[in-house]
Design a protein around this motif. Sequence first.
Motif, PDB file in Angstrom:
ATOM      1  N   ALA A   1       6.696 -95.247  -7.486  1.00 24.67           N
ATOM      2  CA  ALA A   1       7.162 -94.001  -6.878  1.00 24.67           C
ATOM      3  C   ALA A   1       8.253 -94.287  -5.853  1.00 24.67           C
ATOM      4  CB  ALA A   1       6.005 -93.252  -6.235  1.00 24.67           C
ATOM      5  N   LEU A   2       8.122 -95.384  -5.133  1.00 23.86           N
ATOM      6  CA  LEU A   2       9.156 -95.765  -4.174  1.00 23.86           C
ATOM      7  C   LEU A   2      10.472 -96.057  -4.891  1.00 23.86           C
ATOM      8  CD1 LEU A   2      10.058 -96.493  -1.319  1.00 23.86           C
ATOM      9  CD2 LEU A   2       9.176 -98.790  -1.709  1.00 23.86           C
ATOM     10  N   ALA A   3      10.398 -96.770  -6.002  1.00 23.79           N
ATOM     11  CA  ALA A   3      11.607 -97.075  -6.770  1.00 23.79           C
ATOM     12  C   ALA A   3      12.218 -95.805  -7.355  1.00 23.79           C
ATOM     13  CB  ALA A   3      11.279 -98.071  -7.879  1.00 23.79           C
ATOM     14  N   ALA A   4      11.382 -94.931  -7.897  1.00 23.35           N
ATOM     15  CA  ALA A   4      11.886 -93.659  -8.445  1.00 23.35           C
ATOM     16  C   ALA A   4      12.509 -92.813  -7.350  1.00 23.35           C
ATOM     17  CB  ALA A   4      10.747 -92.898  -9.121  1.00 23.35           C
ATOM     18  N   SER A   5      11.867 -92.812  -6.194  1.00 21.17           N
ATOM     19  CA  SER A   5      12.392 -92.064  -5.050  1.00 21.17           C
ATOM     20  C   SER A   5      13.752 -92.611  -4.620  1.00 21.17           C
ATOM     21  CB  SER A   5      11.388 -92.144  -3.901  1.00 21.17           C
ATOM     22  OG  SER A   5      11.896 -91.524  -2.755  1.00 21.17           O
ATOM     23  N   ALA A   6      13.893 -93.932  -4.652  1.00 24.01           N
ATOM     24  CA  ALA A   6      15.169 -94.545  -4.277  1.00 24.01           C
ATOM     25  C   ALA A   6      16.274 -94.145  -5.248  1.00 24.01           C
ATOM     26  CB  ALA A   6      15.025 -96.064  -4.224  1.00 24.01           C
ATOM     27  N   VAL A   7      15.965 -94.132  -6.540  1.00 28.98           N
ATOM     28  CA  VAL A   7      16.966 -93.733  -7.536  1.00 28.98           C
ATOM     29  C   VAL A   7      17.379 -92.285  -7.301  1.00 28.98           C
ATOM     30  CG1 VAL A   7      17.358 -93.310  -9.998  1.00 28.98           C
ATOM     31  CG2 VAL A   7      16.263 -95.423  -9.263  1.00 28.98           C
ATOM     32  N   LEU A   8      16.415 -91.401  -7.080  1.00 26.26           N
ATOM     33  CA  LEU A   8      16.734 -89.993  -6.830  1.00 26.26           C
ATOM     34  C   LEU A   8      17.564 -89.829  -5.555  1.00 26.26           C
ATOM     35  CD1 LEU A   8      13.303 -88.355  -7.717  1.00 26.26           C
ATOM     36  CD2 LEU A   8      15.441 -88.136  -9.002  1.00 26.26           C
ATOM     37  N   GLY A   9      17.212 -90.571  -4.514  1.00 26.70           N
ATOM     38  CA  GLY A   9      17.961 -90.487  -3.262  1.00 26.70           C
ATOM     39  C   GLY A   9      19.391 -90.973  -3.414  1.00 26.70           C
ATOM     40  N   ILE A  10      19.581 -92.064  -4.154  1.00 27.31           N
ATOM     41  CA  ILE A  10      20.932 -92.590  -4.382  1.00 27.31           C
ATOM     42  C   ILE A  10      21.750 -91.598  -5.204  1.00 27.31           C
ATOM     43  CG2 ILE A  10      22.229 -94.404  -5.574  1.00 27.31           C
ATOM     44  CD1 ILE A  10      19.948 -96.326  -4.688  1.00 27.31           C
TER      45      ILE A  10
ATOM     46  N   GLY B   1       4.245 -88.575  -3.423  1.00 24.03           N
ATOM     47  CA  GLY B   1       3.297 -88.447  -4.531  1.00 24.03           C
ATOM     48  C   GLY B   1       3.103 -87.038  -5.033  1.00 24.03           C
ATOM     49  N   ARG B   2       4.068 -86.164  -4.845  1.00 21.12           N
ATOM     50  CA  ARG B   2       3.967 -84.767  -5.275  1.00 21.12           C
ATOM     51  C   ARG B   2       4.406 -84.618  -6.734  1.00 21.12           C
ATOM     52  NH1 ARG B   2       1.051 -84.372  -1.307  1.00 21.12           N
ATOM     53  NH2 ARG B   2       1.832 -83.709   0.703  1.00 21.12           N
ATOM     54  N   SER B   3       3.592 -83.965  -7.528  1.00 21.73           N
ATOM     55  CA  SER B   3       3.915 -83.821  -8.952  1.00 21.73           C
ATOM     56  C   SER B   3       5.110 -82.900  -9.175  1.00 21.73           C
ATOM     57  CB  SER B   3       2.704 -83.317  -9.726  1.00 21.73           C
ATOM     58  OG  SER B   3       2.346 -82.024  -9.303  1.00 21.73           O
ATOM     59  N   TRP B   4       5.286 -81.871  -8.337  1.00 19.38           N
ATOM     60  CA  TRP B   4       6.423 -80.970  -8.500  1.00 19.38           C
ATOM     61  C   TRP B   4       7.741 -81.729  -8.344  1.00 19.38           C
ATOM     62  CZ3 TRP B   4       9.819 -80.809  -4.493  1.00 19.38           C
ATOM     63  CH2 TRP B   4       9.346 -81.158  -3.224  1.00 19.38           C
ATOM     64  N   ALA B   5       7.746 -82.727  -7.467  1.00 19.52           N
ATOM     65  CA  ALA B   5       8.979 -83.497  -7.240  1.00 19.52           C
ATOM     66  C   ALA B   5       9.281 -84.384  -8.440  1.00 19.52           C
ATOM     67  CB  ALA B   5       8.848 -84.331  -5.976  1.00 19.52           C
ATOM     68  N   ARG B   6       8.252 -84.978  -9.002  1.00 20.44           N
ATOM     69  CA  ARG B   6       8.464 -85.798 -10.202  1.00 20.44           C
ATOM     70  C   ARG B   6       8.962 -84.934 -11.347  1.00 20.44           C
ATOM     71  NH1 ARG B   6       3.578 -88.235  -8.623  1.00 20.44           N
ATOM     72  NH2 ARG B   6       2.499 -86.952 -10.153  1.00 20.44           N
TER      73      ARG B   6
ATOM     74  N   VAL C   1      12.516 -93.330 -16.586  1.00 22.89           N
ATOM     75  CA  VAL C   1      11.455 -94.308 -16.863  1.00 22.89           C
ATOM     76  C   VAL C   1      10.570 -94.509 -15.632  1.00 22.89           C
ATOM     77  CG1 VAL C   1      11.040 -96.745 -17.374  1.00 22.89           C
ATOM     78  CG2 VAL C   1      12.712 -95.466 -18.712  1.00 22.89           C
ATOM     79  N   LEU C   2      11.186 -94.633 -14.464  1.00 19.01           N
ATOM     80  CA  LEU C   2      10.400 -94.843 -13.241  1.00 19.01           C
ATOM     81  C   LEU C   2       9.530 -93.638 -12.901  1.00 19.01           C
ATOM     82  CD1 LEU C   2      13.024 -96.688 -11.021  1.00 19.01           C
ATOM     83  CD2 LEU C   2      10.892 -97.635 -11.926  1.00 19.01           C
ATOM     84  N   LEU C   3      10.056 -92.442 -13.089  1.00 23.91           N
ATOM     85  CA  LEU C   3       9.268 -91.238 -12.790  1.00 23.91           C
ATOM     86  C   LEU C   3       8.072 -91.109 -13.728  1.00 23.91           C
ATOM     87  CD1 LEU C   3      12.185 -88.786 -12.041  1.00 23.91           C
ATOM     88  CD2 LEU C   3      10.363 -89.400 -10.450  1.00 23.91           C
ATOM     89  N   ILE C   4       8.287 -91.371 -15.010  1.00 24.68           N
ATOM     90  CA  ILE C   4       7.178 -91.287 -15.967  1.00 24.68           C
ATOM     91  C   ILE C   4       6.142 -92.368 -15.661  1.00 24.68           C
ATOM     92  CG2 ILE C   4       6.538 -91.486 -18.409  1.00 24.68           C
ATOM     93  CD1 ILE C   4       8.018 -88.863 -17.649  1.00 24.68           C
ATOM     94  N   ALA C   5       6.619 -93.592 -15.387  1.00 28.33           N
ATOM     95  CA  ALA C   5       5.693 -94.687 -15.067  1.00 28.33           C
ATOM     96  C   ALA C   5       4.924 -94.391 -13.780  1.00 28.33           C
ATOM     97  CB  ALA C   5       6.458 -95.996 -14.936  1.00 28.33           C
ATOM     98  N   SER C   6       5.584 -93.799 -12.818  1.00 23.71           N
ATOM     99  CA  SER C   6       4.932 -93.444 -11.551  1.00 23.71           C
ATOM    100  C   SER C   6       3.845 -92.399 -11.778  1.00 23.71           C
ATOM    101  CB  SER C   6       5.970 -92.912 -10.570  1.00 23.71           C
ATOM    102  OG  SER C   6       5.360 -92.356  -9.438  1.00 23.71           O
ATOM    103  N   ALA C   7       4.145 -91.393 -12.588  1.00 19.84           N
ATOM    104  CA  ALA C   7       3.149 -90.355 -12.879  1.00 19.84           C
ATOM    105  C   ALA C   7       1.952 -90.945 -13.603  1.00 19.84           C
ATOM    106  CB  ALA C   7       3.784 -89.249 -13.712  1.00 19.84           C
ATOM    107  N   ARG C   8       2.206 -91.843 -14.549  1.00 20.79           N
ATOM    108  CA  ARG C   8       1.104 -92.474 -15.277  1.00 20.79           C
ATOM    109  C   ARG C   8       0.255 -93.339 -14.354  1.00 20.79           C
ATOM    110  NH1 ARG C   8       0.998 -92.580 -20.787  1.00 20.79           N
ATOM    111  NH2 ARG C   8       0.061 -94.655 -20.748  1.00 20.79           N
ATOM    112  N   ALA C   9       0.923 -94.078 -13.454  1.00 24.44           N
ATOM    113  CA  ALA C   9       0.188 -94.948 -12.528  1.00 24.44           C
ATOM    114  C   ALA C   9      -0.670 -94.120 -11.576  1.00 24.44           C
ATOM    115  CB  ALA C   9       1.159 -95.831 -11.746  1.00 24.44           C
ATOM    116  N   GLU C  10      -0.120 -93.027 -11.070  1.00 20.95           N
ATOM    117  CA  GLU C  10      -0.907 -92.191 -10.163  1.00 20.95           C
ATOM    118  C   GLU C  10      -2.034 -91.475 -10.902  1.00 20.95           C
ATOM    119  OE1 GLU C  10       1.284 -89.711  -7.501  1.00 20.95           O
ATOM    120  OE2 GLU C  10       2.700 -91.325  -7.051  1.00 20.95           O
ATOM    121  N   GLY C  11      -1.811 -91.133 -12.165  1.00 22.96           N
ATOM    122  CA  GLY C  11      -2.868 -90.518 -12.962  1.00 22.96           C
ATOM    123  C   GLY C  11      -4.011 -91.488 -13.225  1.00 22.96           C
ATOM    124  N   ALA C  12      -3.668 -92.745 -13.435  1.00 19.93           N
ATOM    125  CA  ALA C  12      -4.697 -93.758 -13.680  1.00 19.93           C
ATOM    126  C   ALA C  12      -5.531 -94.005 -12.427  1.00 19.93           C
ATOM    127  CB  ALA C  12      -4.044 -95.069 -14.139  1.00 19.93           C
TER     128      ALA C  12
END
Length: 126
Positions: free
Chosen positions: A7-16, A67-72, A112-123
């Motif tokens: 999620a941190l990596a996905a957040s960084a990509v979105l911020g950039i 960790g908000r799903s709406w943001a992902r 890819v990072l957003l989907i992986a983040s959602a899957r990791a948080e779901g697990a």
Amino acid sequence: MRSPGLALAASAVLGIEGAALVVFALIEVFGLSAGDASSLPTAIALIVLTLIGAAALVAFAIGTRAGRSWARSGGVVFQVLAVAIALASLGVQPVVWAFVVGVGVPGLLGFVLLIASARAEGAVQD
């Protein structure tokens, strides 16, 4: 609950990406002040819409980090649009490869990072 490293990596990509849109809007403002615009209202509308997109990406970055799903979900939509724009630009001759790579690669990486983040948080929640 803190989100995982994905999620941190996905957040960084979105911020950039959000920061890149702000830079693009500033370039357009400087172009507008130099008198490069053929239509003033259209140029202003483009700048405003670009800044709205940048604000949305920054909000999605902050929400993804929290960790908000709406943001992902919003981030995924932006990433799909980025990849679609990059692929569509392949039809423009001559192909501007810097644009295709500059928009497509971060869009695909963010997706890819957003989907992986959602899957990791779901697990973790299961």
